[in-house]
Design a protein around this motif. Structure first.
Motif, PDB file in Angstrom:
ATOM      1  N   GLU A  20      62.729  42.183 -74.561  1.00 26.66           N
ATOM      2  CA  GLU A  20      62.366  42.803 -73.289  1.00 26.66           C
ATOM      3  C   GLU A  20      62.221  44.311 -73.437  1.00 26.66           C
ATOM      4  N   LEU A  21      63.134  44.944 -74.152  1.00 24.35           N
ATOM      5  CA  LEU A  21      63.088  46.393 -74.317  1.00 24.35           C
ATOM      6  C   LEU A  21      61.804  46.838 -75.011  1.00 24.35           C
ATOM      7  N   ILE A  22      61.388  46.093 -76.005  1.00 27.59           N
ATOM      8  CA  ILE A  22      60.203  46.486 -76.783  1.00 27.59           C
ATOM      9  C   ILE A  22      58.961  46.558 -75.903  1.00 27.59           C
ATOM     10  N   GLN A  23      58.975  45.842 -74.781  1.00 26.54           N
ATOM     11  CA  GLN A  23      57.816  45.908 -73.891  1.00 26.54           C
ATOM     12  C   GLN A  23      57.615  47.327 -73.359  1.00 26.54           C
ATOM     13  N   LEU A  24      58.691  48.117 -73.321  1.00 23.57           N
ATOM     14  CA  LEU A  24      58.582  49.497 -72.829  1.00 23.57           C
ATOM     15  C   LEU A  24      57.809  50.390 -73.794  1.00 23.57           C
ATOM     16  N   THR A  25      57.649  49.950 -75.044  1.00 24.30           N
ATOM     17  CA  THR A  25      56.944  50.786 -76.020  1.00 24.30           C
ATOM     18  C   THR A  25      55.431  50.578 -75.972  1.00 24.30           C
ATOM     19  N   THR A  26      54.963  49.597 -75.263  1.00 28.53           N
ATOM     20  CA  THR A  26      53.539  49.241 -75.125  1.00 28.53           C
ATOM     21  C   THR A  26      52.798  49.427 -76.457  1.00 28.53           C
ATOM     22  N   TYR A  27      51.791  50.306 -76.490  1.00 30.79           N
ATOM     23  CA  TYR A  27      50.987  50.444 -77.711  1.00 30.79           C
ATOM     24  C   TYR A  27      51.662  51.296 -78.783  1.00 30.79           C
ATOM     25  N   GLN A  28      52.865  51.790 -78.529  1.00 34.48           N
ATOM     26  CA  GLN A  28      53.638  52.453 -79.584  1.00 34.48           C
ATOM     27  C   GLN A  28      54.499  51.456 -80.360  1.00 34.48           C
ATOM     28  N   ASN A  29      54.481  50.194 -79.966  1.00 34.22           N
ATOM     29  CA  ASN A  29      55.202  49.158 -80.697  1.00 34.22           C
ATOM     30  C   ASN A  29      54.591  49.032 -82.095  1.00 34.22           C
ATOM     31  N   PRO A  30      55.369  49.272 -83.154  1.00 32.24           N
ATOM     32  CA  PRO A  30      54.789  49.214 -84.500  1.00 32.24           C
ATOM     33  C   PRO A  30      54.566  47.799 -85.016  1.00 32.24           C
ATOM     34  N   TYR A  31      55.000  46.793 -84.248  1.00 31.41           N
ATOM     35  CA  TYR A  31      54.871  45.397 -84.699  1.00 31.41           C
ATOM     36  C   TYR A  31      54.268  44.539 -83.593  1.00 31.41           C
ATOM     37  N   VAL A  50      60.598  73.889 -71.534  1.00 27.53           N
ATOM     38  CA  VAL A  50      59.649  72.790 -71.356  1.00 27.53           C
ATOM     39  C   VAL A  50      58.626  72.741 -72.477  1.00 27.53           C
ATOM     40  N   ASP A  51      58.081  73.877 -72.874  1.00 24.86           N
ATOM     41  CA  ASP A  51      57.028  73.882 -73.890  1.00 24.86           C
ATOM     42  C   ASP A  51      57.546  73.386 -75.243  1.00 24.86           C
ATOM     43  N   GLU A  52      58.736  73.862 -75.651  1.00 25.65           N
ATOM     44  CA  GLU A  52      59.275  73.444 -76.942  1.00 25.65           C
ATOM     45  C   GLU A  52      59.642  71.954 -76.927  1.00 25.65           C
ATOM     46  N   VAL A  53      60.200  71.492 -75.825  1.00 25.27           N
ATOM     47  CA  VAL A  53      60.551  70.075 -75.727  1.00 25.27           C
ATOM     48  C   VAL A  53      59.299  69.215 -75.800  1.00 25.27           C
ATOM     49  N   THR A  54      58.270  69.611 -75.082  1.00 28.68           N
ATOM     50  CA  THR A  54      57.018  68.845 -75.104  1.00 28.68           C
ATOM     51  C   THR A  54      56.461  68.772 -76.519  1.00 28.68           C
ATOM     52  N   ARG A  55      56.448  69.895 -77.198  1.00 28.27           N
ATOM     53  CA  ARG A  55      55.929  69.900 -78.570  1.00 28.27           C
ATOM     54  C   ARG A  55      56.792  69.039 -79.488  1.00 28.27           C
ATOM     55  N   ALA A  56      58.116  69.113 -79.346  1.00 26.14           N
ATOM     56  CA  ALA A  56      59.000  68.315 -80.196  1.00 26.14           C
ATOM     57  C   ALA A  56      58.763  66.826 -79.994  1.00 26.14           C
ATOM     58  N   VAL A  57      58.578  66.411 -78.755  1.00 25.00           N
ATOM     59  CA  VAL A  57      58.282  64.993 -78.481  1.00 25.00           C
ATOM     60  C   VAL A  57      56.971  64.598 -79.135  1.00 25.00           C
ATOM     61  N   ARG A  58      55.969  65.415 -78.967  1.00 24.88           N
ATOM     62  CA  ARG A  58      54.646  65.082 -79.520  1.00 24.88           C
ATOM     63  C   ARG A  58      54.678  65.028 -81.049  1.00 24.88           C
ATOM     64  N   GLU A  59      55.512  65.858 -81.671  1.00 25.22           N
ATOM     65  CA  GLU A  59      55.626  65.796 -83.134  1.00 25.22           C
ATOM     66  C   GLU A  59      56.197  64.453 -83.584  1.00 25.22           C
ATOM     67  N   GLN A  60      57.169  63.921 -82.843  1.00 25.35           N
ATOM     68  CA  GLN A  60      57.743  62.620 -83.217  1.00 25.35           C
ATOM     69  C   GLN A  60      56.728  61.501 -82.974  1.00 25.35           C
ATOM     70  N   LEU A  61      55.956  61.626 -81.913  1.00 24.04           N
ATOM     71  CA  LEU A  61      54.912  60.633 -81.651  1.00 24.04           C
ATOM     72  C   LEU A  61      53.843  60.676 -82.736  1.00 24.04           C
ATOM     73  N   PHE A  62      53.526  61.869 -83.220  1.00 22.62           N
ATOM     74  CA  PHE A  62      52.568  62.010 -84.319  1.00 22.62           C
ATOM     75  C   PHE A  62      53.024  61.231 -85.550  1.00 22.62           C
ATOM     76  N   LEU A  63      54.336  61.194 -85.782  1.00 23.41           N
ATOM     77  CA  LEU A  63      54.885  60.477 -86.927  1.00 23.41           C
ATOM     78  C   LEU A  63      55.108  58.991 -86.644  1.00 23.41           C
ATOM     79  N   GLY A  64      54.696  58.545 -85.451  1.00 23.06           N
ATOM     80  CA  GLY A  64      54.757  57.118 -85.162  1.00 23.06           C
ATOM     81  C   GLY A  64      55.996  56.661 -84.434  1.00 23.06           C
ATOM     82  N   ALA A  65      56.686  57.557 -83.741  1.00 22.71           N
ATOM     83  CA  ALA A  65      57.883  57.147 -83.002  1.00 22.71           C
ATOM     84  C   ALA A  65      57.542  56.049 -82.004  1.00 22.71           C
ATOM     85  N   SER A  66      58.365  55.004 -81.988  1.00 21.19           N
ATOM     86  CA  SER A  66      58.170  53.960 -80.987  1.00 21.19           C
ATOM     87  C   SER A  66      58.880  54.312 -79.690  1.00 21.19           C
TER      88      SER A  66
END
Length: 418
Positions: free
Chosen positions: A357-368, A171-187
């Motif tokens: 419709e799918l892009i609505q799932l990204t809310t404020y992570q939508n880059p456009y 769980v800890d490594e997965v959580t960190r890996a997700v957060r690293e991608q979000l840090f780089l702007g993952a939508s």
């Protein structure tokens, strides 16, 4: 810049009926209005005559890998080589009419940044950044047993060190890996939740990531307002992913009726790319491999039945990666396969309105967030194609690049043979 496209028959990305003989008014990089009647042309810096061709939203391929442009495991490419090659891959996708792509895992940060700031030509990119895999999972792309983990997150593997994918266990490594991608702007976040064809140490039937690990990924993504997409083929993998809260299934080739009901109940999206539905050479392959291919072809036929019966929401995705010439062959031609499986209207909506419709799932992570993607209406980005014929009625039209007469992205013209 003010632009007028006149004499257009408009498909809005959602409705089968076209708006006939209308004008598309573009202001800066957005569609200001779509109106009928005669409009004075003097107020516009550029006027294009669609000549009663069909105008559709720019296409979206919802499953590509821009930084996988060859057999990098055998070629041993450095990260800078991957990045350079992705530039051509991206530009060629745009010139095929794909004004947006969702990258399903890879090295996209610099490419996306330089497309968005106008330095490079390419589609809008909805990035996942690194694919996240368990050890010995589909994203564990070590070429042999000799490539070991040296220290935490450092491997004797060029692909893993380039962050094409990252390995996370617990769980800890997965959580960190997700957060690293979000840090780089993952939508959105990409998990490898089951076995695959292109990795050496995980059979197709393996179920990957524990329920707790997947829930951790879903929770970390949700905390940033976005969702998880997952690579998987089998009902066992799909049912675990659904239980964890994954919102988009990639491939889902062996979907059965029980799983289809779960997908329908939870509103999960499916990108049913036709990997083995294409003609696939089997000469010289082991009998076990040939049987697997046949099983998957049969599974694709069955999954089409369940997708239709339960009216599951689908996306157009080609899994374009590897040889760029192969990608050029399949990326538009797969519209023929979507037509044969789902019909022309559902097929074109999968590449246009459903993406909106799918892009609505990204809310404020939508880059456009400044405009709408996948539809053609007031407030849409000026991302559009002018097509000879009506692909809403015959999707085969889009399989021929010659029928795409005009390509515009962000109000800039990249092709004009009107």
């Amino acid at each position: 810049m003010n632009i007028l496209i006149k004499n257009a028959n408009v498909f809005d990305g959602k409705h089968a009926a076209l708006q006939e003989n209308v004008n598309i008014v573009i202001e800066q990089n957005l569609v200001k209005e779509i109106v009928g009647g005669s409009i004075p042309e003097d107020d516009y810096e550029a006027v294009y005559d669609a000549n009663h061709h069909t105008v559709i939203p720019g296409l979206t391929d919802a499953h590509v890998h821009l930084s996988i442009t060859g057999n990098s495991l055998s070629d041993g490419w450095r990260i800078d080589e991957k990045a350079v090659r992705s530039v051509r891959f991206a530009k060629e996708m745009l010139l095929r009419g794909f004004t947006t792509v969702r990258d399903a895992g890879g090295i996209t940060f610099g490419l996306k940044k330089n497309i968005d700031n106008g330095f490079l030509d390419g589609p809008r990119i909805l990035p996942s950044n690194s694919m996240i895999s368990q050890t010995s999972g589909h994203g564990d792309i070590r070429a042999s047993h000799a490539e070991e983990r040296i220290t935490d997150r450092i491997y004797a593997s060029a692909d893993l060190n380039s962050k094409l994918s990252v390995i996370a266990d617990g769980v800890d490594e997965v959580t960190r890996a997700v957060r690293e991608q979000l840090f780089l702007g993952a939508s959105q976040i990409k998990l490898m939740a089951g076995g695959g064809f292109s990795s050496a140490y995980d059979a197709i039937w393996t179920v990957q990531f524990s329920l707790e690990e997947m829930k951790a990924a879903v929770c970390a993504a949700a905390d940033f307002g976005t969702y998880v997409m997952a690579h998987l083929y089998t009902p066992a993998s799909m049912q675990r992913a659904a239980q964890a809260g994954v919102k988009c299934f990639e491939h889902a080739t062996l979907l059965d009726e029980e799983t289809a009901r779960i997908v329908a109940d939870q509103g999960i999206w499916i990108t049913p790319g036709p990997q083995l539905g294409r003609e696939y050479p089997t000469t010289g392959l082991p009998k076990s491999t040939i049987k697997l291919i046949e099983d998957f072809r049969n599974g694709e036929r069955s999954s089409t039945e369940w997708i239709d019966k339960y009216n599951l929401p689908i996306l157009y995705g080609t899994d374009a990666f590897g040889d760029i010439h192969r990608a050029a062959e399949i990326q538009l031609d797969d519209f023929r396969l979507y037509k044969s499986r789902f019909g022309s209207f559902r097929g074109i909506v999968a590449a246009t309105g459903n993406i909106h419709e799918l892009i609505q799932l990204t809310t404020y992570q939508n880059p456009y967030p400044e405009g709408k993607i996948g539809v053609l209406e007031k407030g849409s980005f000026a991302d559009l194609l002018v097509v000879r014929g009506n692909p809403v009625e015959d999707l085969d039209i889009l399989a021929d690049a010659g029928n795409i007469r005009f390509i515009m992205k962000n109000a800039a013209v990249y092709k004009n043979t009107l």
